[in-house]
Design a protein around this motif. Structure first.
Motif, mmCIF file in Angstrom:
data_model
loop_
_atom_site.group_PDB
_atom_site.id
_atom_site.type_symbol
_atom_site.label_atom_id
_atom_site.label_comp_id
_atom_site.label_asym_id
_atom_site.label_seq_id
_atom_site.Cartn_x
_atom_site.Cartn_y
_atom_site.Cartn_z
ATOM 1 N N ASP A 245 0.909 -1.397 0.077
ATOM 2 C CA ASP A 245 -0.073 0.023 0.017
ATOM 3 C C ASP A 245 0.963 1.307 -0.193
ATOM 4 O O ASP A 245 2.058 1.198 0.688
ATOM 5 C CB ASP A 245 -0.978 0.227 1.237
ATOM 6 C CG ASP A 245 -2.138 -0.926 1.173
ATOM 7 O OD1 ASP A 245 -2.228 -1.431 -0.134
ATOM 8 O OD2 ASP A 245 -2.757 -1.043 2.212
ATOM 9 N N GLN A 246 0.247 2.234 -0.498
ATOM 10 C CA GLN A 246 1.174 3.548 -0.815
ATOM 11 C C GLN A 246 0.298 4.656 0.019
ATOM 12 O O GLN A 246 -0.729 4.716 -0.176
ATOM 13 C CB GLN A 246 1.547 3.874 -2.197
ATOM 14 C CG GLN A 246 2.458 2.905 -2.885
ATOM 15 C CD GLN A 246 2.832 3.279 -4.121
ATOM 16 O OE1 GLN A 246 2.233 4.157 -4.790
ATOM 17 N NE2 GLN A 246 3.904 2.790 -4.686
ATOM 18 N N ILE A 247 1.084 5.317 0.792
ATOM 19 C CA ILE A 247 0.403 6.532 1.515
ATOM 20 C C ILE A 247 0.763 7.772 0.693
ATOM 21 O O ILE A 247 1.809 8.170 0.396
ATOM 22 C CB ILE A 247 0.946 6.671 2.807
ATOM 23 C CG1 ILE A 247 0.457 5.420 3.878
ATOM 24 C CG2 ILE A 247 0.405 8.023 3.745
ATOM 25 C CD1 ILE A 247 1.355 5.248 5.029
ATOM 26 N N ILE A 248 -0.231 8.473 0.327
ATOM 27 C CA ILE A 248 -0.030 9.786 -0.417
ATOM 28 C C ILE A 248 -0.347 10.995 0.438
ATOM 29 O O ILE A 248 -1.646 11.050 0.804
ATOM 30 C CB ILE A 248 -1.055 9.659 -1.775
ATOM 31 C CG1 ILE A 248 -0.541 8.530 -2.547
ATOM 32 C CG2 ILE A 248 -0.835 10.910 -2.454
ATOM 33 C CD1 ILE A 248 -1.580 8.298 -3.622
ATOM 34 N N LEU A 249 0.362 11.693 0.681
ATOM 35 C CA LEU A 249 0.464 12.992 1.337
ATOM 36 C C LEU A 249 0.213 14.192 0.518
ATOM 37 O O LEU A 249 1.102 14.795 -0.185
ATOM 38 C CB LEU A 249 1.592 13.241 2.356
ATOM 39 C CG LEU A 249 1.906 12.132 3.119
ATOM 40 C CD1 LEU A 249 3.286 12.295 4.166
ATOM 41 C CD2 LEU A 249 0.605 11.684 4.180
ATOM 42 N N ALA A 250 -0.763 14.855 0.343
ATOM 43 C CA ALA A 250 -1.134 16.155 -0.294
ATOM 44 C C ALA A 250 -0.777 16.056 -1.765
ATOM 45 O O ALA A 250 -0.375 16.995 -2.376
ATOM 46 C CB ALA A 250 -0.371 17.222 0.367
ATOM 47 N N ASP A 251 -0.499 14.890 -2.188
ATOM 48 C CA ASP A 251 -0.364 14.577 -3.666
ATOM 49 C C ASP A 251 1.048 15.062 -3.935
ATOM 50 O O ASP A 251 1.506 15.324 -4.994
ATOM 51 C CB ASP A 251 -1.293 15.422 -4.646
ATOM 52 C CG ASP A 251 -2.761 14.619 -4.542
ATOM 53 O OD1 ASP A 251 -2.576 13.590 -4.318
ATOM 54 O OD2 ASP A 251 -3.813 15.647 -4.618
ATOM 55 N N VAL A 252 1.921 15.215 -2.996
ATOM 56 C CA VAL A 252 3.372 15.719 -3.458
ATOM 57 C C VAL A 252 4.295 14.465 -2.629
ATOM 58 O O VAL A 252 5.382 14.588 -3.109
ATOM 59 C CB VAL A 252 3.467 16.925 -2.533
ATOM 60 C CG1 VAL A 252 2.813 17.925 -3.370
ATOM 61 C CG2 VAL A 252 3.527 17.200 -1.081
ATOM 62 N N ALA A 253 4.076 13.501 -1.767
ATOM 63 C CA ALA A 253 4.736 12.761 -0.991
ATOM 64 C C ALA A 253 4.212 11.306 -1.472
ATOM 65 O O ALA A 253 2.937 11.290 -0.815
ATOM 66 C CB ALA A 253 5.312 13.017 0.214
ATOM 67 N N VAL A 254 5.077 10.199 -1.411
ATOM 68 C CA VAL A 254 4.381 8.912 -1.328
ATOM 69 C C VAL A 254 5.179 8.065 -0.678
ATOM 70 O O VAL A 254 6.477 8.230 -0.646
ATOM 71 C CB VAL A 254 4.501 8.369 -2.706
ATOM 72 C CG1 VAL A 254 3.752 7.088 -2.599
ATOM 73 C CG2 VAL A 254 3.350 9.298 -3.721
ATOM 74 N N LEU A 255 4.714 7.452 0.090
ATOM 75 C CA LEU A 255 5.240 6.405 1.361
ATOM 76 C C LEU A 255 4.877 5.038 0.964
ATOM 77 O O LEU A 255 3.512 4.888 0.735
ATOM 78 C CB LEU A 255 5.177 6.637 2.641
ATOM 79 C CG LEU A 255 5.651 8.090 3.291
ATOM 80 C CD1 LEU A 255 4.998 8.287 4.452
ATOM 81 C CD2 LEU A 255 7.442 8.122 3.401
ATOM 82 N N GLU A 256 5.722 4.058 0.801
ATOM 83 C CA GLU A 256 5.365 2.631 0.560
ATOM 84 C C GLU A 256 5.422 1.847 1.909
ATOM 85 O O GLU A 256 6.592 1.827 2.214
ATOM 86 C CB GLU A 256 6.158 2.136 -0.574
ATOM 87 C CG GLU A 256 5.666 0.740 -0.963
ATOM 88 C CD GLU A 256 6.025 0.134 -2.268
ATOM 89 O OE1 GLU A 256 5.403 0.481 -3.572
ATOM 90 O OE2 GLU A 256 7.090 -0.555 -2.409
ATOM 91 N N PHE A 257 4.458 1.110 2.248
ATOM 92 C CA PHE A 257 4.350 0.397 3.302
ATOM 93 C C PHE A 257 4.539 -1.119 3.089
ATOM 94 O O PHE A 257 4.203 -1.732 2.271
ATOM 95 C CB PHE A 257 3.035 0.240 3.965
ATOM 96 C CG PHE A 257 2.716 -0.417 5.364
ATOM 97 C CD1 PHE A 257 3.160 0.118 6.502
ATOM 98 C CD2 PHE A 257 2.301 -1.765 5.153
ATOM 99 C CE1 PHE A 257 2.950 -0.751 7.615
ATOM 100 C CE2 PHE A 257 1.937 -2.390 6.195
ATOM 101 C CZ PHE A 257 2.228 -1.984 7.394
ATOM 102 N N THR A 258 5.508 -1.714 3.883
ATOM 103 C CA THR A 258 5.908 -3.216 3.501
ATOM 104 C C THR A 258 6.125 -3.610 5.122
ATOM 105 O O THR A 258 6.798 -3.341 5.958
ATOM 106 C CB THR A 258 7.084 -3.348 2.879
ATOM 107 O OG1 THR A 258 7.160 -2.554 1.604
ATOM 108 C CG2 THR A 258 7.477 -4.839 2.444
ATOM 109 N N THR A 259 5.467 -4.847 5.528
ATOM 110 C CA THR A 259 5.933 -5.678 6.688
ATOM 111 C C THR A 259 6.818 -6.610 6.398
ATOM 112 O O THR A 259 6.949 -7.064 5.130
ATOM 113 C CB THR A 259 4.236 -6.370 7.045
ATOM 114 O OG1 THR A 259 4.159 -7.534 6.020
ATOM 115 C CG2 THR A 259 3.318 -5.842 7.397
ATOM 116 N N VAL A 260 7.530 -6.718 7.483
ATOM 117 C CA VAL A 260 8.785 -7.397 7.592
ATOM 118 C C VAL A 260 8.446 -8.759 8.090
ATOM 119 O O VAL A 260 8.095 -8.574 9.395
ATOM 120 C CB VAL A 260 9.989 -6.657 8.056
ATOM 121 C CG1 VAL A 260 11.347 -7.514 7.851
ATOM 122 C CG2 VAL A 260 10.074 -5.252 7.324
#
Length: 260
Positions: A245-260
Motif C-alpha cells: 500500500d502507498q500513503i499519499i500526502l497532499a499529492d506531493v509525497a508517497v510512502l510505500e508500506f511493507t511488513t517485514v
C-alpha cells in the motif's frame, strides 16, 4: 535522523515543559502496553536520566526534582485519564546516572530510560515481533526508509520533525518532511497523519490528523491489490495497511508500506 531537542523554529533547545510533556508521553505509551490490567501490580516506576552536565538543570526542572511528588501526580493523572488502573501506593523514583542499567526501556529521542517494577505478579510489556518499513517513493523526508515496530506507540507523520501547535501542545513527527529539503513539502501539514498498531486486529492502521483531512491537505491510500485510491475524510477512522500500500500526502509525497 532529526535532532529531537531542536524546535521547529531556530536552534533553541526544548524547554522544560516541552521536555516534561515528551517524557510523560513516553511513560503513558509504555503503561498502555501492559497486558490484561497488569498495571494493578505496579509497585514502582523508576526513571533513569543520562545527560550531560549542561543539560542537567533542564531535566531536573522538567521532572520537578525539588518536589518529585508533583511529577508522580502528573503520571497518576495520565493513568486516571486513560484508565490504566495503577494501584494505590505505587512509587515513582528518578535516578541520574552515567550509564543506563541493563534491561531499561529506552526511546532513542529521549535521554531517559524506564523500568517498571511489580508486586505479586510480573509486569509484562506486550511484545510483538512484527516490524514494518515505510519507504519514501516521492518527496524528501529526513530518511529514505523508516522502520517501525508493533506496539511501540504512535508514529506521527508531518512537515518538520518537531512542531508546537497553536494551543501550545508539542508534537514530534517521527516521519518528517522538512520544508527546506524540498519546496513541495510546504503542502504537507505539520499535523498530517499518524500510524498506530491495533493489538486486537494485529495490524498497523493509518489515521489522518487535523491537517490531513479536507478541506485542507489530503491523505490518500493507493492499494497494492488493485491500485484503487481511497481518501481519508475522518480523523477517527483508521485504514488497515497491507504490504505494498502507498500513503499519499497532499499529492506531493508517497510512502510505500511493507511488513517485514
Amino acid at each position: 535522523m532529526f535532532d529531537f531537542f531542536k524546535k521547529n523554529k531556530g536552534d533553541a533547545p526544548l524547554d522544560a515543559k516541552g521536555l516534561r510533556d515528551e517524557i510523560l508521553q513516553f511513560i503513558k505509551e509504555e503503561l498502555q502496553q501492559l497486558d490484561g490490567g497488569e498495571g494493578k501490580y505496579l509497585k514502582a516506576l523508576e526513571l533513569f536520566v543520562r545527560v550531560r552536565a549542561e543539560e542537567l538543570f533542564n531535566y531536573e526542572t522538567a521532572l520537578y526534582s525539588a518536589a518529585p511528588e508533583k511529577f508522580q501526580e502528573e503520571v497518576q493523572r495520565i493513568a486516571d485519564n486513560f484508565a490504566l488502573d495503577l494501584p494505590e501506593g505505587w512509587k515513582l523514583v528518578v535516578h541520574y546516572v552515567t550509564e543506563f542499567p541493563e534491561g531499561v526501556i529506552q526511546r532513542a529521542q529521549l535521554k531517559v530510560g524506564l523500568v517498571l517494577k511489580s508486586s505479586g505478579s510480573p509486569v509484562m510489556v506486550s511484545e510483538t515481533s512484527l516490524t514494518a518499513s515505510l519507504k519514501v517513493i516521492t518527496g524528501r523526508a529526513e530518511q529514505e526508509i523508516y522502520m517501525i515496530e508493533a506496539g511501540k506507540g504512535r508514529i506521527n507523520i508531518g512537515r518538520e520533525s518537531s512542531v508546537q501547535g497553536s494551543d501550545g501542545s508539542f508534537r514530534l513527527n517521527t516521519i518528517a518532511f522538512p520544508a527546506e529539503a524540498q519546496e513541495s513539502n510546504k503542502y504537507i501539514s505539520r499535523q498530517h497523519a499518524h500510524l498506530e498498531w491495533d493489538e486486537q486486529q494485529a495490524c498497523f492502521k493509518l489515521y489522518a490528523d487535523e491537517g490531513g483531512v479536507p478541506p485542507g491537505n489530503k491523505t490518500k491510500i493507493r492499494t497494492a491489490k488493485d491500485e484503487t485510491t481511497h481518501k481519508l475524510n475522518s480523523t477517527q477512522v483508521g485504514y488497515i495497511l497491507k504490504t505494498g500500500d502507498q500513503i499519499i500526502l497532499a499529492d506531493v509525497a508517497v510512502l510505500e508500506f511493507t511488513t517485514v
